[in-house]
Design an enzyme around this catalytic site. Structure first.
Site, PDB file in Angstrom:
ATOM      1  N   HIS A 177      35.824 -15.879  82.448  1.00 26.76           N
ATOM      2  CA  HIS A 177      35.257 -16.692  83.563  1.00 26.76           C
ATOM      3  C   HIS A 177      34.204 -17.374  83.537  1.00 26.76           C
ATOM      4  CE1 HIS A 177      38.114 -14.102  85.544  1.00 26.76           C
ATOM      5  NE2 HIS A 177      37.367 -12.780  85.547  1.00 26.76           N
ATOM      6  N   HIS A 234      41.767 -13.943  88.462  1.00 25.01           N
ATOM      7  CA  HIS A 234      42.585 -13.372  87.358  1.00 25.01           C
ATOM      8  C   HIS A 234      43.958 -13.899  87.410  1.00 25.01           C
ATOM      9  CE1 HIS A 234      39.403 -10.413  87.986  1.00 25.01           C
ATOM     10  NE2 HIS A 234      39.187 -10.628  86.787  1.00 25.01           N
TER      11      HIS A 234
END
Length: 329
Positions: free
Chosen positions: A56, A215
């Site tokens: 991320h 995700h």
């Protein structure tokens, strides 16, 4: 799979080594790469610690520094860090005023940070972010997911910690900012986790995933590709229906890229979301645009809206100096 890596097994370690070398003026890589910490912890200041699965970036390590986090714990790609990482980070940066954990609402993150708080033997409070309006529950989290709004919490609470606010004040502030923040995302393509070697999901050329998680978790529905205006209208409309900011109030607009979206397209989304917000009688008083809470190379973006007041706006404007965010210094 085409990626600039050596092996999937070493990608995180090598990335952290490169990150720490490139930003050695700001931060230090902890022993065994368990955490990234601010180079010079501030005595008597509450320490802010966050973390989560890698992939991320720049969240969270990229927000370590003056005005934001004191430490960040990177897990493996899309995998929660372990309690020993948070305990080691707390020991390294707690200068006596206690620690505030800022945790995205995913089951593994919440469980491991809670275990660390219970075992650390020091004063720790926790803020859990859950800003995603796309779904109420998923297999990845209990309740709403914590997504790009986590950045807003880290920045505003980080500014308050820098000026010397106490642990209880910071916990209350973080919870308040989280309540005033909502997000929603859309994916145009999947991402590929290096260890898997294949895309997480498949979209046809004319499809998009509305409400996707960071995700690659499923969103509200899979639909045909639409214009930027239509996409922004659905996401911003869902945010406003949930947040319900008073007409005439000021908001922060964050348009966040997932890693594979050009800046040109992100600013098209900024323009679309801004017009929608202003059409609802809101004033966009602050903007932030960029790929800041990513999902590897996923194409798509999220929109985050935070309802501001003068005190929160001042904390947002306060100086920050991290690898990924810098202003006012």
């Amino acid at each position: 799979m085409k990626k600039l890596i050596n092996t999937p097994d070493t990608v995180l370690a090598e990335s952290l080594d490169g990150f720490a070398a490139a930003h050695a003026d700001i931060l230090v890589l902890g022993e065994e790469r368990k955490f990234v910490r601010r180079r010079a912890p501030v005595p008597g200041k509450v320490a802010l610690i966050s973390g989560g699965g890698s992939g991320h970036e720049p969240l969270h390590a990229g927000f370590v520094g003056h005005g934001m986090l004191d430490a960040a714990c990177p897990g493996q790609v899309f995998t929660s860090p372990t309690p020993d990482q948070m305990m080691a980070a707390a020991e390294a940066v707690d200068t006596g005023a206690g620690c505030l954990f800022i945790v995205k609402n995913y089951e593994g993150d919440v469980m491991n940070f809670q275990m660390a708080a219970e075992m650390a033997g020091r004063e720790i409070a926790t803020v859990v972010t859950d800003d995603d309006v796309a779904v109420e529950k998923s297999t990845w989290s209990t309740g709403r997911r914590g997504v790009a709004g986590t950045l807003v919490v880290e920045k505003i609470v980080g500014a308050a910690a820098e000026r010397g606010d106490g642990l209880a004040q910071l916990k209350a502030l973080g919870d308040a900012v989280n309540r005033r923040t909502r997000s929603m995302g859309v994916a145009l393509t999947s991402c590929t986790v290096p260890a898997a070697g294949t895309p997480t999901f498949t979209l046809a050329e004319d499809e998009m995933e509305m409400g996707v998680g960071i995700h690659g978790e499923p969103g509200r529905r899979r639909v045909k590709l639409a214009t930027a205006d239509a996409i922004a209208d659905e996401m911003t409309g869902a945010i406003l229906a949930d947040l319900e900011p008073p007409r005439g109030s000021e908001v922060l607009l964050l348009v966040n890229g997932f890693g594979g979206t050009p800046a040109m397209e992100l600013y098209v989304m900024v323009n679309a979301a801004r017009r929608i917000l202003e059409g609802r009688g809101l004033k966009v008083a602050r903007f932030l645009t960029g790929s800041l809470v990513t999902s590897l190379e996923m194409a798509g973006c999220s929109i985050t809206v935070t309802s501001l007041d003068p005190a929160l706006a001042a904390l947002w404007d306060a100086p920050v100096h991290t690898a990924a965010l810098r202003w006012g210094l």
